[in-house]
Scaffold this motif. Structure first.
Motif, short mmCIF file in Angstrom:
data_model
loop_
_atom_site.label_atom_id
_atom_site.label_comp_id
_atom_site.label_asym_id
_atom_site.label_seq_id
_atom_site.Cartn_x
_atom_site.Cartn_y
_atom_site.Cartn_z
N ILE A 54 43.55 -12.64 -11.64
CA ILE A 54 43.53 -11.17 -11.71
C ILE A 54 42.15 -10.68 -12.12
N ILE A 55 41.51 -11.36 -13.08
CA ILE A 55 40.20 -10.91 -13.59
C ILE A 55 39.04 -11.70 -12.96
N LYS B 33 38.87 -8.26 -3.19
CA LYS B 33 37.74 -7.83 -2.35
C LYS B 33 36.62 -7.19 -3.18
N ALA B 34 36.81 -7.10 -4.52
CA ALA B 34 35.81 -6.45 -5.38
C ALA B 34 34.58 -7.34 -5.53
N MET C 18 33.67 -6.12 -10.62
CA MET C 18 34.55 -6.84 -11.55
C MET C 18 34.02 -6.76 -12.98
N GLU C 19 32.70 -6.77 -13.13
CA GLU C 19 32.10 -6.66 -14.47
C GLU C 19 32.47 -5.33 -15.13
N SER C 20 32.51 -4.25 -14.32
CA SER C 20 32.85 -2.94 -14.89
C SER C 20 34.36 -2.81 -15.13
#
Length: 586
Positions: free
Chosen positions: A69-70, A93-94, A99-101
């Motif tokens: 998920i992360i 797709k991120a 993902m960091e934000s």
């Protein structure tokens, strides 16, 4: 997401969009033999303000799902199929920057292992403040520090302002876990993923933490995703339950319903193996024999582990009668340990503690983190010096033993530590690990030592083929069996078990508890069992000493402590056992 429309009234009747929707998720790890599937077609839907627990044994894929998920899958792990939608956005797709934000701000994460998830060279305050700055929660040195103190207090560290300058090694495992929980909650995320969030915590602190997480769900609309192997905890704290086995979801639905009426054979095994539920069956029936027959009549529970746990307790009851005439193997009188802390004066960790353990029986030392129980164990093993008082082992005063006499005593008294990962040397194979005490004490020839190692593997129900393998190739349960085999290598009379099953999932825990009971009956072993898990105590121990702030506040037989606790502190500990308030299926 599909929509629905009521044409007659012209109203959009589409259900609320889930905060988290996992569709046909597949996760694989690249190995020398190709791609190995760890998660295979998992579907999970979670709405705002809900709490959902994923349960299953080690290797079932529950933590892998959480890490997917992360986008923090370990090693060669990667999502190979499906979607992970956070409020409609597909995280698979991120980009890395996106993902960091998302991490921290939208999704908080509490990792499982408090020992390895904090940097040992940075102070606690620095690490909490770093997370606060990274998530943009507060600006300016004073504001960041104030928020750091606030989140640590929320996580259960009341003297947080004083502890900011301390380092992880100066914290207990439970305190370190609280720091990780504080970091996870720092940004008030929409979704909090908690991977075994309270596995290192004693039951009363666990209750404080989980009560806090519950209030977040209610007040802030924070959605909780628990990963746990504790079925009692899952059913008590999460509205929905997802049971995973070998990378697949085998059962899902309202948690209490699943606990009371499990449909899948694997879920039935999990329910049967939970020590908290086994201890409650003993409690409810009024006797071990009645509980065993009640379970035997229940065809759904015939998978074995529950009957094993009740049988373990029954065997214990028989052993107590036989041991009544035995002399004490251990006598502890007025034991005190004072630590001198630079700048803070003296700290009394153990204060005038007295108890004795009859040969062939099990005494449990229970209490919260910091109550002094592990310090007692260290003094018993002569890993810490006694400030005052005395310890008698088989009639010998431990303080008078030095050199050769102390060396000989070590062969009669062996430890099994909490962490099955950290207590085995990763550079030694299993054969050398188990045989090390034999070599150190110069027992037998090389061939005789090897024969003893194979005999020990058989005793702890492990295949002899493991002898040439290394710890990193084994599961947590297998490693703990190896630790027990090593402790038994010298045929000791006394075994000190310090949280020996707390790191294991319930199925493996049930097996290890049964193994310990069998070995005690076979070898006439005396156990000192240190734990914060009272459910396990009910199944394994003959006598209980309850410790609080360095003192023993209550000591009696296990049945007496559970059925007629005298102290409010003991009653609080019993009331805090996960699942204690859930009615069992009739």
């Amino acid at each position: 997401m599909s929509t629905a429309f009521d044409e007659e009234n012209g109203v959009n009747t589409a259900p609320e969009r889930p905060i988290l929707e996992i569709k046909d998720l597949e996760v694989g790890f690249t190995t020398q033999n190709g791609l190995v599937k760890a998660v295979d077609g998992v579907n999970i839907t979670l709405y705002r303000g809900q709490s959902l627990a994923i349960v299953g044994e080690s290797g079932s894929g529950k933590s892998t799902t959480a890490h997917a998920i992360i986008n923090l899958l370990p090693g060669t792990g990667r999502v190979t199929g499906g979607q992970i939608l956070l409020d409609g956005q597909d995280l698979t797709k991120a980009s890395a920057r996106e993902m960091e934000s998302i991490r921290g701000r939208k999704i908080g994460f509490v990792p499982q292992d408090p020992m390895s998830n904090l940097n040992p060279v940075w102070s606690i305050g620095f690490q909490v403040e770093e997370a606060i700055r990274a998530n943009g929660i507060a600006k300016g040195r004073k504001a960041v520090r104030a928020r750091a103190i606030e989140v640590l207090k929320q996580a259960g560290l009341q003297d947080a302002d004083r502890r900011l300058k301390q380092f992880p090694h100066q914290f207990s495992g439970g305190m370190r876990q609280r720091v990780l929980i504080g970091i996870g909650l720092a940004a008030d995320p929409q979704l909090l993923i908690a991977d075994e969030p309270t596995s290192a915590l004693d039951v009363t602190v666990q209750r404080i933490i989980l009560d806090h997480l519950e209030s977040l769900t209610r007040d802030l609309g924070t959605t909780l995703l628990f990963i746990t192997h504790d079925l009692g905890l899952a059913a008590e704290r999460a509205e929905q339950l997802v049971v995973m086995y070998k990378g697949k979801v085998v059962e899902a639905g309202p948690s209490v319903e699943i606990l009371q009426n499990p449909q899948h054979p694997y879920t039935q095994r999990l329910v049967a193996a939970a020590p908290s539920l086994a201890s409650r069956r003993i409690q409810a029936s009024g006797s071990i024999q009645e509980a065993e027959s009640a379970i035997a009549e229940d065809a759904e529970a015939a998978a074995g582990e529950s009957i094993d746990l009740i049988a373990t307790a029954e065997a214990r009851a028989e052993a107590v009668e036989a041991a009544a005439a035995q002399p004490p193997a251990i006598v502890v009188e007025n034991l005190t340990k004072v630590f001198k802390i630079r700048g803070s004066g003296d700290f009394t960790a153990v204060d005038e503690v007295s108890f004795d353990i009859r040969k062939g029986t099990t005494t449990a030392l229970v209490g919260e983190s910091g109550s002094g129980k592990s310090t007692v164990a260290k003094m018993l093993l002569k890993l810490e010096d006694v400030t005052s008082g005395r310890i008698m082992i088989g009639g010998q005063d431990l303080a008078s033993l030095k050199g050769e006499e102390l060396f000989r005593l070590r062969s009669r008294m062996q430890p099994v530590f909490q962490d099955p990962y950290g207590s085995l040397n990763p550079l030694r194979n299993i054969g050398n690990t188990i045989g090390e005490p034999l070599q150190t004490h110069k027992i037998g020839t090389r061939a005789e030592r090897r024969a003893r190692v194979l005999e020990l593997l058989d005793q702890v129900s492990l295949p002899k083929s493991l002898v040439s393998r290394y710890p990193n190739e084994l599961s947590g349960g297998q490693r703990q069996r190896i630790a027990i085999a090593r402790a038994l290598a010298l045929k000791p009379e006394i075994v000190v078990l310090d949280e020996a099953v707390s790191a294991l999932d319930v199925l493996v825990q049930a097996q290890i508890l049964r193994l310990l009971a069998d070995l005690q009956a076979e070898l006439d072993l005396t156990y000192l069992f240190i734990t914060h898990d009272l459910a396990v105590v009910r199944v394994i121990a003959d006598n209980v000493c309850v410790m609080q702030k360095g003192r023993i506040v209550e000591a009696a037989s296990t049945d007496e402590v559970f059925e007629r606790p005298k102290e409010k502190y003991t009653r609080d500990l019993l009331a805090a056992i996960p699942g204690a308030n859930i009615p069992l299926a009739g």
